[in-house]
Design an enzyme around this catalytic site. Structure first.
Site, mmCIF file in Angstrom:
data_model
loop_
_atom_site.group_PDB
_atom_site.id
_atom_site.type_symbol
_atom_site.label_atom_id
_atom_site.label_comp_id
_atom_site.label_asym_id
_atom_site.label_seq_id
_atom_site.Cartn_x
_atom_site.Cartn_y
_atom_site.Cartn_z
ATOM 1 N N CYS A 85 0.855 -1.120 0.094
ATOM 2 C CA CYS A 85 0.081 0.025 0.200
ATOM 3 C C CYS A 85 0.931 1.351 -0.007
ATOM 4 O O CYS A 85 1.549 1.524 1.003
ATOM 5 C CB CYS A 85 -0.855 -0.008 1.250
ATOM 6 S SG CYS A 85 -1.744 1.435 1.547
ATOM 7 N N CYS B 8 0.370 3.803 2.788
ATOM 8 C CA CYS B 8 0.491 3.246 3.997
ATOM 9 C C CYS B 8 2.048 3.379 4.356
ATOM 10 O O CYS B 8 2.606 3.466 5.130
ATOM 11 C CB CYS B 8 0.409 1.787 3.968
ATOM 12 S SG CYS B 8 -1.311 1.044 3.890
#
Length: 123
Positions: A30, A33
């Site tokens: 991600c 992230c």
């Protein structure tokens, strides 16, 4: 204080044994992230009295499922075993600091009174 990897084996102990816990639900693939990770790490260094935990949603699908995590990153703030904040999205440093200040300022006696009233009313 460095961040702590939260797993199904240590989650309950860490969350119930700490006054304030910030939890970053994330995954290695991600992009947002990965960008939020350093922001979270720096905040952990600035606030050694708070537990900063990370849940890898790929390695811990049970935890992600238990909290109905459908979008990552998701940040959750728990104080005295009560979830006070749970929202998807990567916060910029200033917004994370403001959230930490807000969590610290919450009147937990009032939160418990409201929860008890809600429970008593059956809603």
């Amino acid at each position: 204080m460095p961040t702590v990897e939260l797993t199904k084996d240590n989650f309950e102990e860490i969350v119930t044994g700490s006054e304030i816990v910030l939890i970053d639900f994330w995954a290695a693939w991600c992009g947002p992230c990965r960008r939020f990770g350093p922001v979270f790490e720096k905040a952990a260094e600035r606030h050694p009295d708070i537990v900063f935990g990370k849940v890898d949603t790929e390695a811990q699908p049970e935890l992600a499922g238990a909290f109905r995590i459908s979008s990552i990153p998701t940040l959750m703030a728990v104080r005295d075993r009560a979830v006070l904040y749970a929202e998807p999205g990567a916060l910029p440093p200033q917004a994370l600091e403001e959230l930490i200040g807000t969590i610290r300022a919450v009147d937990m006696a009032d939160v418990r009174r409201q929860a008890a009233a809600k429970s008593a009313s059956g809603s």
